[in-house]
Design a protein around this motif. Structure first.
Motif, PDB file in Angstrom:
ATOM      1  N   HIS A 107       9.427 -12.163 -14.649  1.00  6.50           N
ATOM      2  CA  HIS A 107      10.272 -11.398 -13.740  1.00  6.50           C
ATOM      3  C   HIS A 107      11.299 -12.325 -13.104  1.00  6.50           C
ATOM      4  N   ILE A 130      12.095  -9.186 -17.206  1.00  6.98           N
ATOM      5  CA  ILE A 130      12.437  -8.141 -16.235  1.00  6.98           C
ATOM      6  C   ILE A 130      13.450  -8.717 -15.266  1.00  6.98           C
ATOM      7  N   LEU A 194      14.148  -5.779 -19.988  1.00  2.50           N
ATOM      8  CA  LEU A 194      14.197  -4.693 -19.007  1.00  2.50           C
ATOM      9  C   LEU A 194      15.127  -5.111 -17.874  1.00  2.50           C
ATOM     10  N   LEU A 223      16.350   0.125 -16.439  1.00  2.00           N
ATOM     11  CA  LEU A 223      15.425   0.597 -15.408  1.00  2.00           C
ATOM     12  C   LEU A 223      16.121   1.497 -14.391  1.00  2.00           C
ATOM     13  N   LEU A 230      11.761  -4.319  -8.072  1.00  2.35           N
ATOM     14  CA  LEU A 230      10.981  -3.127  -8.446  1.00  2.35           C
ATOM     15  C   LEU A 230      10.074  -2.705  -7.295  1.00  2.35           C
ATOM     16  N   ASP A 235       9.372   2.967  -9.997  1.00  3.79           N
ATOM     17  CA  ASP A 235      10.080   2.047 -10.894  1.00  3.79           C
ATOM     18  C   ASP A 235       9.117   1.041 -11.518  1.00  3.79           C
ATOM     19  N   TYR A 238       7.085   2.799 -14.148  1.00  4.13           N
ATOM     20  CA  TYR A 238       7.860   3.050 -15.362  1.00  4.13           C
ATOM     21  C   TYR A 238       7.966   1.782 -16.202  1.00  4.13           C
ATOM     22  N   ALA A 239       8.280   0.659 -15.540  1.00  5.41           N
ATOM     23  CA  ALA A 239       8.356  -0.614 -16.265  1.00  5.41           C
ATOM     24  C   ALA A 239       7.020  -0.948 -16.918  1.00  5.41           C
TER      25      ALA A 239
END
Length: 402
Positions: A107, A130, A194, A223, A230, A235, A238-239
């Protein structure tokens, strides 16, 4: 989801604090999650992604980089290079437990770190980023005003997310050399990128550059309205769902043989959202969601329990009809089944009880050049559907042809 806490030595021997989220059922694979710059392993997005993957049988290791969270060491002595070295140390710690990771998830700056580390690690089948920057030096935009002080003094305190951190000139010098393009080109694993179009911290242009630099197989999923961290539960969920679905394509999840007495294996339902009703339903390699409508406190992300029951009846009916028509060689070109569920008084369904029972209304649509006798025979065959026979012992099922 059982969790194990332990420490392992980082790049300089300092103990790094780790959390290993294990599946409730069989352990099929392992993932390693790298958190964002100055964050920790316990951010909401990391927790939710770990929970979703664990429901699929994938254990997830989250750890705090040196000098962050509960890990030892001084943050001001770390660099992007030491982060990458900590990642490799985490992989080694997992390998010592016979749990070498097949999936890396990063991330933000953690995403840049997994891209940099992946080509040097064996057994990696998939990499997920991400909100990751294409240039690790992008992170310096978070403390632009302090750059002159850092360069002049060699180290300076900056405020990030309302917390103080000491950033060194060594960090700036190192991150300036952290080019990712060669590592991305050398990546011998599938890549999932993402990113949110409106990310105010790391623009989506970074995701485009990462994606274009990579070889296939690669995937790019936006996203939508998510923020950089996030922070919205929806959210993050969903990720997590996207990663879970994507990972199953590239990581071999070899499941053990079903136990005696359970020919279809064990179907496991795991709570995904303790504040609502979202459930992960896992049966062998197959995964679906169950939920309740928003009006009943759910988030409407999956079928309701009664919806799943109706789906079982409809699917079994369709399969049974197809099996019979195929064996007979009849010209059935398509079959579909509409199912409606309700609660009715037993007396309304010609049952001996006056209590309320389940009522299923089933409408079967048959297409093809079938004569009346064939259509009626297929209507009769529908009642031989095993799920129909199971439900009919305690439920009422009314069936008609469309």
């Amino acid at each position: 989801m059982p969790t194990e806490r332990f420490t392992f030595p980082g790049h300089d021997g300092q103990d790094l604090d780790a959390r290993l989220d294990r599946p409730d059922g069989p352990h099929l694979a392992t993932a390693l999650f790298a958190h964002c710059f100055t964050c920790s392993k316990d951010i909401a997005a990391a927790r939710r992604i770990a929970a979703r993957l664990a429901a699929l049988g994938i254990a997830v290791l989250r750890f705090d980089f040196t000098g962050l969270g509960h890990s030892a060491g001084e943050f001001e002595n770390t660099t992007f290079t030491t982060n990458v070295a900590d990642l490799k140390a985490a992989c080694a710690a997992l390998a010592e437990r016979d749990m070498a990771p097949a999936l890396l998830i990063g991330h933000s700056l953690g995403g840049a770190a997994v891209l940099k580390a992946a080509p040097d690690l064996s057994g990696i089948k998939g990499v997920v980023t991400i909100a990751a920057p294409f240039d690790p030096a992008h992170v310096t935009t978070q403390f632009d005003d302090s750059l002159p002080d850092i360069l002049r003094e060699g180290v300076a305190e900056v405020s990030l997310g309302g917390r103080p951190f000491r950033i060194s000139k060594a960090f700036l010098d190192d991150i300036a050399q952290g080019e990712l393009a060669p590592a991305i080109r050398d990546l011998d694993a599938a890549l999932l990128v993402l990113h949110a179009p409106g990310d105010a911290s790391v623009s989506i242009d970074n995701a485009s550059q990462i994606f274009l630099a990579a070889k296939h197989p690669k995937s790019f999923v936006t996203l939508d309205d998510a923020d950089h961290l996030l922070t919205s539960a929806d959210d993050a969920e969903y990720a997590a769902a996207v990663i879970a679905a994507w990972a199953g394509k590239y990581i071999a999840l070899h499941r053990p043989a079903p136990p005696v007495g359970a020919p279809e294996g064990v179907l496991r339902v795991s709570e995904s959202d303790p504040d609502g009703f979202l459930q992960d339903v896992q049966s062998g390699p197959h995964h679906i969601l169950a939920d309740e409508p928003e009006a009943y406190g759910g988030t409407n992300q999956g079928l309701t329990p009664y919806g799943l029951l109706s789906a079982g009846l409809g699917a079994c009916t369709s399969m049974t009809i197809r099996m019979y028509a195929r064996r007979k060689g009849w010209p059935l070109t398509h079959v579909s089944v509409d199912v409606v569920h309700d609660k009715v008084h037993g007396q309304d369904a010609n049952s001996k009880t006056e209590a309320k029972i389940d009522s299923f209304k089933r409408t079967i649509h048959l297409e093809g050049a079938l004569d009346d006798d064939q259509r009626q025979r297929l209507r009769e065959i529908a009642d031989r559907c095993p799920v129909h026979q199971t439900l009919e012992r305690t439920s009422h099922i009314e069936t008609k042809l469309a």
